[in-house]
Design a protein around this motif. Structure first.
Motif, PDB file in Angstrom:
ATOM      1  N   ALA A 121       0.829  -1.210   0.000  1.00 56.07           N
ATOM      2  CA  ALA A 121       0.000   0.000   0.000  1.00 56.07           C
ATOM      3  C   ALA A 121       0.862   1.258   0.000  1.00 56.07           C
ATOM      4  CB  ALA A 121      -0.937  -0.011   1.203  1.00 56.07           C
ATOM      5  N   ALA A 122       2.007   1.217   0.694  1.00 50.81           N
ATOM      6  CA  ALA A 122       2.912   2.379   0.719  1.00 50.81           C
ATOM      7  C   ALA A 122       3.433   2.682  -0.681  1.00 50.81           C
ATOM      8  CB  ALA A 122       4.069   2.118   1.675  1.00 50.81           C
ATOM      9  N   ASN A 123       3.807   1.656  -1.430  1.00 52.05           N
ATOM     10  CA  ASN A 123       4.267   1.863  -2.806  1.00 52.05           C
ATOM     11  C   ASN A 123       3.148   2.422  -3.675  1.00 52.05           C
ATOM     12  OD1 ASN A 123       6.873   0.936  -2.329  1.00 52.05           O
ATOM     13  ND2 ASN A 123       6.321  -1.190  -2.720  1.00 52.05           N
ATOM     14  N   PHE A 124       1.943   1.938  -3.454  1.00 51.26           N
ATOM     15  CA  PHE A 124       0.782   2.439  -4.205  1.00 51.26           C
ATOM     16  C   PHE A 124       0.585   3.929  -3.947  1.00 51.26           C
ATOM     17  CE2 PHE A 124      -3.748   3.482  -4.360  1.00 51.26           C
ATOM     18  CZ  PHE A 124      -4.092   3.060  -5.634  1.00 51.26           C
ATOM     19  N   ILE A 125       0.673   4.333  -2.696  1.00 47.48           N
ATOM     20  CA  ILE A 125       0.492   5.748  -2.330  1.00 47.48           C
ATOM     21  C   ILE A 125       1.561   6.615  -2.976  1.00 47.48           C
ATOM     22  CG2 ILE A 125       0.571   7.370  -0.394  1.00 47.48           C
ATOM     23  CD1 ILE A 125      -0.670   5.065   1.319  1.00 47.48           C
ATOM     24  N   LYS A 126       2.806   6.129  -2.968  1.00 52.77           N
ATOM     25  CA  LYS A 126       3.909   6.894  -3.562  1.00 52.77           C
ATOM     26  C   LYS A 126       3.720   7.080  -5.065  1.00 52.77           C
ATOM     27  CE  LYS A 126       7.217   5.254  -0.107  1.00 52.77           C
ATOM     28  NZ  LYS A 126       8.368   4.339   0.134  1.00 52.77           N
ATOM     29  N   ASN A 127       3.017   6.146  -5.699  1.00 52.08           N
ATOM     30  CA  ASN A 127       2.799   6.217  -7.144  1.00 52.08           C
ATOM     31  C   ASN A 127       1.567   7.036  -7.519  1.00 52.08           C
ATOM     32  OD1 ASN A 127       5.025   4.657  -7.923  1.00 52.08           O
ATOM     33  ND2 ASN A 127       3.922   2.743  -7.562  1.00 52.08           N
ATOM     34  N   ARG A 128       0.915   7.675  -6.528  1.00 54.63           N
ATOM     35  CA  ARG A 128      -0.255   8.516  -6.805  1.00 54.63           C
ATOM     36  C   ARG A 128       0.018   9.942  -6.328  1.00 54.63           C
ATOM     37  NH1 ARG A 128      -3.483   5.457  -9.982  1.00 54.63           N
ATOM     38  NH2 ARG A 128      -4.963   7.157  -9.678  1.00 54.63           N
ATOM     39  N   PRO A 129       1.014  10.620  -6.886  1.00 57.42           N
ATOM     40  CA  PRO A 129       1.405  11.942  -6.368  1.00 57.42           C
ATOM     41  C   PRO A 129       0.354  13.022  -6.579  1.00 57.42           C
ATOM     42  CG  PRO A 129       2.552  11.480  -8.418  1.00 57.42           C
ATOM     43  CD  PRO A 129       1.845  10.215  -8.034  1.00 57.42           C
ATOM     44  N   ASN A 130      -0.549  12.835  -7.538  1.00 48.50           N
ATOM     45  CA  ASN A 130      -1.514  13.885  -7.862  1.00 48.50           C
ATOM     46  C   ASN A 130      -2.902  13.633  -7.282  1.00 48.50           C
ATOM     47  OD1 ASN A 130       0.276  15.414  -9.762  1.00 48.50           O
ATOM     48  ND2 ASN A 130       0.222  13.482 -10.857  1.00 48.50           N
TER      49      ASN A 130
END
Length: 334
Positions: A121-130
């Motif tokens: 989930a942390a990687n997913f969040i990092k990949n949604r910067p906008n």
């Protein structure tokens, strides 16, 4: 900002093919212009080694260099400053509803289900910067861990602090978790609203029916992706707490209400996924990341600056030097 040189009229570089012909012509011409005098002896002549005759070919090199510069100038070199500006035209508000019941400590994922989920989930969040993201925790009841926010550092800190505890009642209240997530998104002005609901069990507690929560999601235009987490068959799971506070584990049957999760996803326009190991869990979040695209406009600004003028000036200066030297220093020898 990116700066580089471009040539507008590259076809003029074909003129460089003339240079070998010019050089050949010069060699032939100099050979024909050189006179020869044959004598039997140099006695009686005073021979001097002057450097001037040897330097006479430098005049041709000046003219040749000037020609190269003029051809390059005709190709019209220019520097281009490129600056970009991005603007999010369609952002997405996402709430991740995470099951934190005791069964999430099962070890069929490494090191356990909850820690494996937190990493992915942390990687997913990092990949949604906008996008804006919020977190909801649920077990036998549910509450908002983090309201939707664009500050990813806050979301990541909240995610890392999620752990099993007996503060909230144990159990799996899927309806409560989904309803809390809907409540966080219902007033959102985003054009796209998404819930990612993850559980490893069946709905066995809470006072809100999951189907009612699904209807609320539909009413507010919220798409729900559901994930069933757990291996097929038996998993090493916590069954009791030892006096020292550690968990006692034994292998028990994994039970996930897949029919309910599929129904929630179908009704709200989302999809259901099953994650039986770490690799599949990562692949699921990657696929959701691809399915939910944020629309971004990119504006590019170009600033052109012509660079041919200095080349023309240098070429003119070289030709002037060649002319002056030809009729002064090298006048006797050329």
């Amino acid at each position: 900002m990116l700066e580089h040189i471009e040539f507008v009229n590259k076809e003029f570089f074909w003129l460089l093919l003339v240079l070998p012909i010019v050089i050949l012509w010069y060699i032939i011409k100099r050979h024909k212009q050189t006179s020869e005098l044959k004598i039997s002896s140099l006695k009686g002549f005073k021979v001097t080694n002057s450097w001037l005759p040897k330097m006479k070919h430098g005049l041709f090199m000046l003219r040749l260099l000037a020609l190269v510069l003029l051809i390059t100038a005709l190709a019209r070199p220019q520097t281009v400053d490129v600056s970009t500006k991005t603007k999010t035209t369609r952002g997405i508000d996402i709430v991740m509803a995470i099951d934190v019941s005791g069964s999430m400590l099962a070890k069929d994922l490494s090191p356990n289900r909850l820690e494996a989920l937190k990493k992915v989930a942390a990687n997913f969040i990092k990949n949604r910067p906008n996008d804006r993201i919020g977190l909801v925790e649920y077990a036998g009841e549910s509450y908002t861990k983090t309201p939707i926010t664009s500050d990813k550092a806050i979301v990541l800190r909240s995610l890392s602090s999620i752990k099993y505890n007996n503060v909230i009642e144990d159990g799996t209240a899927i309806g409560m978790g989904l309803a809390t997530a809907v409540n966080r998104l219902k007033d959102s002005k985003a054009k796209s609203k998404v819930i990612i609901l993850l559980t490893d069990g069946v709905n066995n507690s809470g006072f809100i029916d999951p189907r009612i929560a699904s209807e609320l999601a539909v009413e507010y235009g919220i798409k729900t992706y559901t994930i069933g987490l757990g291996t097929n068959g038996m998993a090493l799971s916590p069954v009791a707490r030892l006096p020292n506070g550690d968990f006692q584990y034994r292998r028990i049957q994994v039970e996930i209400d897949e029919d309910l999760l599929k129904e929630i996803a179908s009704v709200t326009g989302g999809r259901y996924f099953r994650a039986t190991n770490n690799r599949k869990l990562e692949a699921i979040y990657d696929e959701i990341n691809k399915l939910e695209k944020t629309e971004i406009e990119e504006f590019k600004f170009y600033n052109y600056e012509e660079k041919f003028r200095p080349l023309v000036l240098i070429a003119g200066l070289l030709l002037f030097m060649e002319l002056v030297l030809r009729y002064t220093v090298f006048r006797t020898f050329v």
